[in-house]
Design a protein around this motif. Structure first.
Motif, PDB file in Angstrom:
ATOM      1  N   GLY C  82       4.161   4.714 -17.421  1.00  0.00           N
ATOM      2  CA  GLY C  82       3.796   5.829 -16.548  1.00  0.00           C
ATOM      3  C   GLY C  82       4.377   5.746 -15.162  1.00  0.00           C
ATOM      4  O   GLY C  82       4.201   6.645 -14.366  1.00  0.00           O
ATOM      5  N   ARG C  83       5.051   4.656 -14.870  1.00  0.00           N
ATOM      6  CA  ARG C  83       5.578   4.481 -13.511  1.00  0.00           C
ATOM      7  C   ARG C  83       7.078   4.690 -13.522  1.00  0.00           C
ATOM      8  O   ARG C  83       7.709   4.721 -14.575  1.00  0.00           O
ATOM      9  CB  ARG C  83       5.246   3.079 -13.001  1.00  0.00           C
ATOM     10  N   LEU C  84       7.652   4.756 -12.341  1.00  0.00           N
ATOM     11  CA  LEU C  84       9.078   5.018 -12.248  1.00  0.00           C
ATOM     12  C   LEU C  84       9.615   4.513 -10.927  1.00  0.00           C
ATOM     13  O   LEU C  84       8.896   4.475  -9.937  1.00  0.00           O
ATOM     14  CB  LEU C  84       9.314   6.520 -12.327  1.00  0.00           C
ATOM     15  N   CYS C  85      10.886   4.168 -10.919  1.00  0.00           N
ATOM     16  CA  CYS C  85      11.482   3.756  -9.651  1.00  0.00           C
ATOM     17  C   CYS C  85      12.109   4.962  -8.964  1.00  0.00           C
ATOM     18  O   CYS C  85      12.167   6.055  -9.518  1.00  0.00           O
ATOM     19  CB  CYS C  85      12.514   2.649  -9.869  1.00  0.00           C
ATOM     20  N   LEU C 214      12.380  -6.887  -8.469  1.00  0.00           N
ATOM     21  CA  LEU C 214      11.605  -5.710  -8.068  1.00  0.00           C
ATOM     22  C   LEU C 214      12.490  -4.495  -7.813  1.00  0.00           C
ATOM     23  O   LEU C 214      11.995  -3.399  -7.620  1.00  0.00           O
ATOM     24  CB  LEU C 214      10.797  -6.012  -6.804  1.00  0.00           C
ATOM     25  N   SER C 224       8.020  -4.621 -11.728  1.00  0.00           N
ATOM     26  CA  SER C 224       7.170  -4.250 -10.597  1.00  0.00           C
ATOM     27  C   SER C 224       5.722  -4.133 -11.050  1.00  0.00           C
ATOM     28  O   SER C 224       4.801  -4.564 -10.362  1.00  0.00           O
ATOM     29  CB  SER C 224       7.629  -2.929  -9.984  1.00  0.00           C
ATOM     30  N   LEU C 225       5.553  -3.508 -12.216  1.00  0.00           N
ATOM     31  CA  LEU C 225       4.204  -3.435 -12.782  1.00  0.00           C
ATOM     32  C   LEU C 225       3.644  -4.836 -12.980  1.00  0.00           C
ATOM     33  O   LEU C 225       2.501  -5.128 -12.623  1.00  0.00           O
ATOM     34  CB  LEU C 225       4.268  -2.742 -14.145  1.00  0.00           C
ATOM     35  N   TYR C 227       4.555  -7.497 -11.457  1.00  0.00           N
ATOM     36  CA  TYR C 227       4.323  -8.122 -10.156  1.00  0.00           C
ATOM     37  C   TYR C 227       2.963  -7.696  -9.591  1.00  0.00           C
ATOM     38  O   TYR C 227       2.202  -8.527  -9.083  1.00  0.00           O
ATOM     39  CB  TYR C 227       5.447  -7.740  -9.192  1.00  0.00           C
ATOM     40  N   GLY C 228       2.674  -6.403  -9.675  1.00  0.00           N
ATOM     41  CA  GLY C 228       1.387  -5.911  -9.179  1.00  0.00           C
ATOM     42  C   GLY C 228       0.243  -6.646  -9.847  1.00  0.00           C
ATOM     43  O   GLY C 228      -0.730  -7.046  -9.210  1.00  0.00           O
ATOM     44  N   HIS C 229       0.397  -6.845 -11.153  1.00  0.00           N
ATOM     45  CA  HIS C 229      -0.638  -7.535 -11.904  1.00  0.00           C
ATOM     46  C   HIS C 229      -0.706  -9.009 -11.503  1.00  0.00           C
ATOM     47  O   HIS C 229      -1.781  -9.573 -11.323  1.00  0.00           O
ATOM     48  CB  HIS C 229      -0.358  -7.396 -13.400  1.00  0.00           C
ATOM     49  N   ARG C 231      -0.074 -10.257  -8.704  1.00  0.00           N
ATOM     50  CA  ARG C 231      -0.698 -10.404  -7.393  1.00  0.00           C
ATOM     51  C   ARG C 231      -2.184 -10.117  -7.419  1.00  0.00           C
ATOM     52  O   ARG C 231      -2.991 -10.899  -6.940  1.00  0.00           O
ATOM     53  CB  ARG C 231      -0.042  -9.437  -6.401  1.00  0.00           C
ATOM     54  N   GLY C 233      -3.932  -8.278 -10.152  1.00  0.00           N
ATOM     55  CA  GLY C 233      -4.463  -7.727 -11.396  1.00  0.00           C
ATOM     56  C   GLY C 233      -5.556  -8.560 -12.019  1.00  0.00           C
ATOM     57  O   GLY C 233      -6.229  -8.131 -12.941  1.00  0.00           O
TER      58      GLY C 233
END
Ligand SMILES: Nc1nc2c(c(=O)[nH]1)N[C@H]1C(S)=C(S)[C@@H](COP(=O)(O)OP(=O)(O)OC[C@H]3O[C@@H](n4cnc5c(=O)[nH]c(N)nc54)[C@H](O)[C@@H]3O)O[C@H]1N2
Ligand SMILES: Nc1nc2c(c(=O)[nH]1)N[C@H]1C(S)=C(S)[C@@H](COP(=O)(O)OP(=O)(O)OC[C@H]3O[C@@H](n4cnc5c(=O)[nH]c(N)nc54)[C@H](O)[C@@H]3O)O[C@H]1N2
Ligand code: SF4
Ligand code: SF4
Ligand code: SF4
Ligand code: SF4
Ligand code: SF4
Lengths: 441, 257, 740
Positions: C82-85, C214, C224-225, C227-229, C231, C233
């Protein structure tokens, strides 16, 4: 009172009215010049800006307000001495006011109008400017009375109206004098302008009473106008603008620049309209003292402003202060201090107060300094707000500079037209100052 | 007696004026949280907003004059010197301040607070005084210095749910109000009184590849944002100005070592 | 509009009148009979695949009234979730780019002139078809060469069939961003051609050697997803990241620790860490002794001296890496672009092996069961392959060169002389949507549909740990007189005749893709019970993706360490240029905005501030603040950056997180063609790169050139959004932090 011997009543009429009634080629050339400058420097660039957008000016997201707004304050400031000074001096019954006040009041009117023009030039969508007036509309939508800009609209329109009435009222007997001295269309016109003034005792009494009333009315108005204009800035929370001192600072600065403006205007009247007999050393000396006093107050307030910025210790304020005193525009800042705080000190010496040329120079320097002051206020605070990442820079574009130059031409044009329509010096009040009369008057 | 009544009505009115947007209470209180420990400064959100909200392509010349329009931008802050140098990113967009300095600025009510706690901008009403932008401490208001156009056929991409602005008007982040509207319409179609948590996703929040942002109604204690706001790392930018922003940032966590 | 040919004023006037009326009547829906899924005012979403880099993110495109309005991540796609750069979002600028080629073109006069005339598809295809057909009959099919970018999935398969049926084995791919060194090293270390799945999401200690995961490395959105997790998640657990690179990338900025080791010694640092890890007794495997003797030379003291990273740091990081439950080391960027790139990556692989990170959560998963059997990347030829191609062209061995989705004229260093080599090819055919530098050298341009107007499929590489395949479908009707690449290939096959149309019977790419999926479906019926093909196809099409999340990592067995140990070598990169002549190391880097330059024609990306510097519309050379001060260089001074290979002039930018002695330059600008947004903007650092090749991968060592800089005395405004990039003590990034 009169440097070159007291004139007779007839001479007064003749001297003053001749300016209106006799128009030489020099006048037309001058008028032509100012009008062309106004069109070329002001209206044509503005037209261009209307077509492409306000982006024609140099403002950006670092400074949404620029030279237009600083000029607006400058002109509002310049307007201050006229009506205000005239009113104060009227109430305090200072005799030297009489040959000065008409032009001073005219200056008020015209600089207010020039200021209003700058609001127009500043707006992104000037064609909707009427939305800022509380005009009933079918949407039931009123302007936002919390906005200092609304205070502005109210204050300036009130001031403009009151000043217009004030100057008009004071001119009615003179219009009658013009009527009596002219024939044909002009006579008919001035019959209307003068409301059928006959000079009866009752008329004089009513005029005196009404005039005094207005003088009292106008004084707080003038103070409020520039206070309110200062709130456009001070009610923001922008470092360098959010200062309690701004209202008195602006009012003082306004009267200061206005008074200096009067000196300039008087010089011109004297020089070009041959009013030497009516505008003399007394006026100059008194204005000089006033200017000196104002410059001291101005310097004091300036020091207060710097002090409180520094003493407050807020990092936001300090940064803005640093930028003002040492940044790109620091030379302009120090130029302002020199012209507005130090140069006027020369007027402590009678030699300067009594010399028309020296006073002209000082007054022009003061006004250059005051023009700079306003510019510095807008140009050094906005680019140093709260988020360093959004720090930037503002430099006016050629359009802004051109329009600034053009505005002086507009002012001059209005003045030139004015002297042909209204006696530039109050005839009847000058007569009041004459010693008991020789018979031949 | 009459005077007393008038006075109390006046006091009442005045009290009302002191409330954000004059509302006793917001229907929704749309709020965003941005976790700086997740945010990598990748700027996906910046393009997402540009795509969603018809932000213009201003061109090199106008960019050089700082006339760009980016409703959300990433601010960069360096800390320290080489080799102990660190970079901090912070996405900056309209904070939808409850006590918004921009709102008192506008003489014509082109910007005001709505029932949902949003700071809204009515382009049609704006006369371009730019006072709001001067007053905004976050510098997130952007002005249309020109009427921007799109090189054909880029205009085909324009989002029909969002207007294209003309020269002379101010604009800024709307919290993607068109998406809020859509979610409300959908709720109404479903005979629901309220929008569900997670139903409104602004474009920037949607795109964020690290899931750094959350959006929702902070009036709802069960909403994700309400929970995120309770995080001890939470803070608001320029808190000392008392603008009470609707964006809560979560400070970057530092490695313990 | 063919009427215009009639030429009479009356007719022309009539046409003009018609045009103007048409302009006035703006129809809500621009079709006479609108397709039934057009519902005015209601948006529909179509799932397809992003083609802006090789990650293969699934995307959803919002369509209103037949126009694409927005691209978002496909929420059910395991790569993008669902995400995008930023680049992915800017895909709309590809579709609606004003500089798209709108009809087939033929070179008007000479190659150099760059002027083209419109021709019909029929004419164009006939010209090419007959020429290739003749070569085929003459047995000279190998004089036909096909060069593509990083084509994967169905299209790759179609190209391969086309070339092999033709009888030419000269189908090659070149993509600057292809991780050739990574593939080579993985082949050596793990015996694996396909890229593994790097499980950053579950790692708690990520050690990156130059990989800007990233922004530009392999699969930026997916990582990136992750990475978010990593950090935030997991409750109460925050993963730590360390980045080793001479110039701080986006991943370096995100890292807890950024280490600017001496350029070219990153692999050596990995060996030093491995040595220390072993010495500390963290590794207890049976092959411990072999490792110990192989790693013996790389003592922390020796490594510290070479890499300029202190012994303490080496010891500490080795300990942290070993002690973390889920550590992971990755390599990329400049680390994988030295003359000994493969050795460096092998060293990093060794580190993972020794820390026990293979087939562990938060480590590296091998992924040997992709959907469809074609191993991705296998046709990437690297720089060596391109040199060979250029040589063959130069020698007159190439009669027809077909180029698709590759821009060698811009991407290759100037001294490959690819442009000049093209002069020797009698027929250059470009399948392209844009006039890039290579396309402009073509004799015939066949305008292609963009990926948003085309059918296709894709297997993401690296994968996500389980079999995944995505479907591309057109989300809007083609805007112009263009064709999907696949359809062009099929049409050419029909013109060439012989066996080709018989063995490639599909009328369109859509048919081919569907057939391919039917095969895959048939091969996997075991896993897809209870669903007939049509239902499966329909569901996959709607979802844009098909995958089997249950099936993880087919082969959990540990790769043998022998090959790895044998491949260990001192991985210090050799630099072109003498240090005394060229005191700086040139550090070109991929940008988050343009990647290798393919994004430079997209206005949204040109106007997107570079994430680390906020610069837009241009390129620049970065210097460390102290270095700049020594040289008396300020931001905006135009520098001449000179290497043994060439020189360019760019404005200087002072960049605080750059190792002194390094001059960094972004890759991506410096186009001489490629449309109004890209043309004549900045410089291309590839023009500075000396031709050095890592033998083990055949890849260009693009980070192994020395440089010198000279202040030309001119100045150029760098356009950027940043004002002051220090907080000045203001609490913007949070209340004064207790760790500061
Ligand atoms: N109940 C109710 N009735 C109303 C109103 C209301 O608010 N409520 N509003 C009134 C008002 S203000 C208006 S203007 C009228 C509007 O009334 P209509 O003119 O009937 O408007 P629509 O129903 O919106 O559209 C008419 C048809 O045009 C088709 N159409 C759409 N695009 C095109 C195209 O490009 N070419 C062609 N040939 N057809 C197209 C649509 O599919 C639709 O079938 O309704 C009036 N009646
Ligand atoms: N999606 C969609 N959009 C459309 C159209 C469409 O078919 N579909 N049609 C287009 C067309 S043809 C038109 S004419 C416009 C109409 O667009 P609008 O003019 O916006 O029409 P409405 O929504 O019908 O009414 C506007 C508001 O007026 C209020 N109202 C009703 N009576 C009164 C009154 O006496 N006084 C006041 N002050 N308010 C009143 C209503 O409650 C409503 O909130 O929409 C256009 N936009
Ligand atoms: S998309 Fe997310 S991670 Fe990227 S800059 Fe925006 S908030 Fe930060
Ligand atoms: S951030 Fe600025 S624009 Fe937004 S509500 Fe606050 S003051 Fe207004
Ligand atoms: S620019 Fe527009 S919104 Fe801002 S204060 Fe002026 S009129 Fe209001
Ligand atoms: S909430 Fe919407 S309008 Fe605001 S920055 Fe995000 S995408 Fe832009
Ligand atoms: S990472 Fe690559 S595939 Fe994914 S959205 Fe970005 S450009 Fe597209």
């Amino acid at each position: 009172m009169f440097d070159h011997g007291q004139p007779s009543y007839a001479e007064v009429n003749k001297d003053i009215l001749s300016v209106m009634l006799e128009t030489g080629p020099r006048y037309w050339m001058l008028l032509g010049t100012t009008m062309s400058v106004a069109v070329i420097f002001f209206f044509m660039p503005w037209f261009y800006q209307l077509i492409v957008g306000v982006g024609a000016a140099g403002m950006s997201r670092n400074a949404y307000w620029g030279t237009y707004l600083s000029n607006f304050i400058f002109w509002i400031g310049l307007s201050h001495s006229g009506t205000l000074l005239s009113a104060i001096l009227h109430i305090t019954n200072s005799p030297w006011r009489k040959s000065v006040y008409r032009s001073a009041e005219a200056m008020t009117l015209f600089s207010l109008m020039t200021a209003a023009l700058f609001v127009m030039v500043h707006l992104g969508r000037v064609w909707f400017v009427h939305w800022s007036f509380p005009i009933p509309n079918q949407m039931g939508l009123w302007p936002n009375f919390r906005s200092p800009l609304m205070f502005d609209v109210m204050a300036i329109t009130t001031y403009l109206t009151a000043s217009s009435i004030f100057i008009y009222m004071g001119s009615v007997p003179d219009f009658a004098a013009v009527r009596d001295a002219s024939t044909g269309t002009r006579r008919r016109l001035y019959t209307i302008f003068s409301f059928g003034w006959r000079g009866t005792a009752r008329e004089w009494h009513t005029l005196g009473w009404a005039y005094t009333f207005f003088a009292v009315f106008v004084i707080p108005l003038a103070v409020s106008v520039h206070s309110i204009v200062s709130w456009d800035f001070a009610l923001s929370i922008v470092p360098g603008l959010h200062h309690t001192i701004f209202a008195p600072y602006f009012v003082c600065g306004a009267i200061y620049s206005g008074t200096a403006g009067i000196v300039t205007v008087m010089y011109c009247l004297r020089k070009f309209l041959n009013f030497e007999r009516y505008i003399g050393q007394v006026h100059l000396d008194n204005l000089g003292k006033l200017l000196l006093a104002l410059s001291l107050i101005w310097s004091y307030i300036n020091m207060l402003e710097l002090f409180s910025s520094w003493y407050g210790g807020s990092s936001f304020e300090l940064e803005a202060l640093k930028f003002k005193l040492t940044g790109f525009y620091a030379p302009l800042y120090w130029e302002m201090i020199l012209f507005c705080a130090f140069v006027p000190l020369l007027m402590f010496f009678r030699k300067f107060r009594w010399s028309w040329n020296k006073m002209l120079l000082i007054s022009i320097l003061i006004n250059i300094g005051m023009l700079t002051e306003r510019f510095i206020i807008v140009a050094t605070s906005q680019p140093r707000k709260f988020l360093p990442n959004a720090f930037g820079f503002y430099f006016p574009s050629w359009i802004e500079i051109s329009i600034t130059i053009g505005s002086f031409a507009i002012f001059a044009t209005m003045f030139l037209i004015f002297i042909k329509w209204v006696p530039a010096i109050s005839i009847y009040e000058v007569k009041e100052t004459l010693k008991p009369l020789r018979r031949d008057a | 007696m009459k005077w007393g009544n008038d006075l109390s009505t006046f006091v009442e009115k005045f009290r009302q004026y002191l409330k954000p947007g004059y509302y006793d209470e917001f229907d929704y209180h749309w709020t965003m949280t941005i976790d700086l420990d997740r945010c990598t400064g990748c700027e996906a959100c910046v393009v997402a907003c540009q795509a969603e909200n018809n932000l213009p392509i201003v061109g090199e010349k106008r960019y050089a004059q700082n006339r760009e329009i980016k409703w959300i931008r990433i601010e960069r802050y360096w800390e320290g010197e080489y080799p102990d140098v660190k970079m901090g990113f912070i996405p900056m967009l309209c904070q939808h301040c409850d006590a918004a300095p921009c709102e008192i600025a506008c003489p014509v009510f082109a910007t005001y607070h709505n029932q949902d706690g949003l700071n809204t901008q009515i382009y049609n009403r704006c006369i371009g005084t730019r006072t709001c932008a001067v007053y905004c401490p976050y510098e997130v208001r952007y002005f249309n210095w020109f009427t921007y156009t799109w090189d054909e056929p880029l205009e085909q991409q324009l989002n029909p749910d969002v207007t294209v602005r003309e020269k002379g008007v101010m604009e800024k982040c709307t919290f993607c109000i068109q998406r809020i509207r859509l979610a409300k319409d959908n709720a109404k179609d479903d005979d629901r009184r309220r929008v569900r948590d997670g139903e409104v996703v602004p474009a920037c929040v949607q795109s964020c590849p690290t899931e750094a942002m959350a959006f929702g109604d902070s009036n709802d204690p069960e909403a994700k944002v309400s929970k995120m706001m309770k995080n001890p790392r939470g803070y608001t930018v320029l808190e000392e100005l008392n603008t009470t922003p609707s964006i809560v940032y979560l400070k970057k966590a530092h490695a313990e070592s | 509009m063919q009427f215009i040919g009639a030429g009479s004023l009356g007719v022309a006037g009539g046409v003009l009148y018609g045009e103007s009326v048409q302009k006035d009547v703006e129809l809500l829906i621009p079709q006479v009979v609108p397709p039934e899924d057009y519902s005015p005012g209601v948006a529909s979403w179509y799932n397809t695949v992003c083609n802006q880099c090789s990650a293969g993110c699934g995307i959803s495109v919002r369509i209103r009234e037949g126009k694409a309005k927005k691209i978002e991540g496909n929420p059910v796609h395991p790569v993008s979730q669902g995400r995008l750069c930023a680049r992915g979002q800017a895909g709309l600028n590809v579709l609606y780019n004003p500089d798209r080629i709108r009809s087939p073109l033929q070179n008007a006069t000479s190659r150099e002139s760059g002027s083209f005339t419109e021709i019909s598809w029929d004419e164009a295809l006939t010209t090419i078809g007959s020429r290739i057909g003749r070569l085929r009959i003459e047995g000279n099919a190998s004089r036909v060469r096909l060069l593509t970018g990083s084509t994967r999935g169905g299209l790759d398969e179609l190209f391969a069939q086309f070339m092999s049926l033709l009888g030419s084995d000269h189908y090659q791919q070149y993509d600057f961003t292809d991780p050739g060194a990574l593939r080579a090293a993985n082949r050596i270390a793990f015996g694996m051609d396909q890229l593994p799945h790097y499980d950053i999401k579950h790692a708690d200690y990520l050690l990156s050697f130059g990989a800007d995961y990233l922004a530009t490395w392999l699969s930026p959105v997916h990582y990136s997803l992750a990475y978010g997790h990593l950090r935030q998640g997991r409750d109460g657990q925050r993963g730590r990241t360390v980045q080793i690179e001479p110039r701080m990338s986006l991943s370096g900025a995100a890292a807890d620790e950024w280490i600017a080791a001496r350029p070219g010694t990153e692999g050596l640092l990995a060996l030093g860490l491995a040595h220390e890890l072993l010495r500390a007794g963290s590794y207890t495997g049976s092959d411990r002794d072999e490792w110990a003797s192989a790693l013996q030379p790389y003592s922390p003291a020796m490594v510290a001296a070479e890499t300029d990273v202190s012994v303490d740091t080496i010891v500490r990081i080795a300990r942290e890496f070993a002690e973390s439950t889920a550590s992971l080391a990755i390599a990329g960027g400049a680390t994988a672009a030295g003359t000994n790139a493969v050795a460096s990556v092998v060293a990093v692989n060794a580190l993972n092996y020794l820390a026990g990170n293979l087939n562990q959560p938060g480590g590296i998963f091998f992924n040997p069961d992709p959907a469809f059997s074609a191993a991705a990347g296998s046709r990437q030829v690297g720089m060596q392959g391109m040199l060979d191609l250029a040589e063959a062209m130069e020698a007159g061995d190439v009669e027809v060169l077909i180029v698709h989705d590759s821009n060698p004229v811009h991407a290759l260093p100037e001294n490959v002389r690819f442009r000049q080599a093209m002069e020797n090819v009698p027929l250059v055919v470009a399948l392209s949507s844009f006039h890039d530098e290579t396309t402009d050298m073509a004799d015939l341009i066949l305008p292609t549909n963009t990926y948003l107007e085309s059918w296709g499929d894709d297997v993401p590489d690296p994968g996500v740990g389980f079999p995944v395949a995505s479907i591309s479908q057109p989300v809007v009707a083609p805007l112009y007189d263009t064709l999907p690449v696949g359809d062009i290939v099929l049409a050419l096959a029909r013109r060439i005749g012989g066996e080709l149309p018989i063995r490639m019977p599909w009328g369109t790419m859509e048919e081919f893709i569907k057939a391919r999926w039917r095969d895959e479906y048939d091969g996997r019926t075991a896993g897809l019970e209870g669903q007939d093909f049509d239902a499966f196809w329909q569901a996959s099409l709607e979802a844009g993706v098909w995958g089997q999340p249950g099936i993880v990592a087919g082969d959990p067995s540990m790769p043998s360490s022998a090959a790895m140990i044998a491949a260990l070598a001192n991985p210090v990169s050799e630099f072109a240029g003498d240090e005394s002549d060229y005191p700086f190391v040139l550090h070109p880097y991929l940008t988050a905005t343009f990647l290798d330059g393919r994004g430079a024609n997209l206005p949204w990306l040109q106007e997107l501030p570079d994430p680390m510097t906020s610069v837009v519309y241009g390129s620049w050379a970065e210097l460390n603040p102290a270095t700049a001060e020594d040289l008396g260089i300020r931001e905006g001074d135009v520098l001449e950056v000179e290497t043994p290979a060439g020189s360019v002039s760019v404005p200087a930018l002072i960049f605080p997180a750059l190792r002194p002695g390094v001059v960094a330059m972004p890759i991506g600008q410096g186009h001489t063609a490629y449309g109004r947004y890209a043309r004549n903007r900045g410089a291309n650092p590839m023009d500075l790169v000396s031709m050095q090749i890592d033998d083990r991968s055949g890849d260009l060592a693009w980070a192994a050139t020395r440089a010198r800089v000279r202040n030309t005395g001119e100045r150029l405004q760098i356009i950027k959004t940043d004002g002051v990039t220090r907080t000045l003590g203001r609490q913007i990034l949070g209340p004064k932090n207790d760790h500061a």
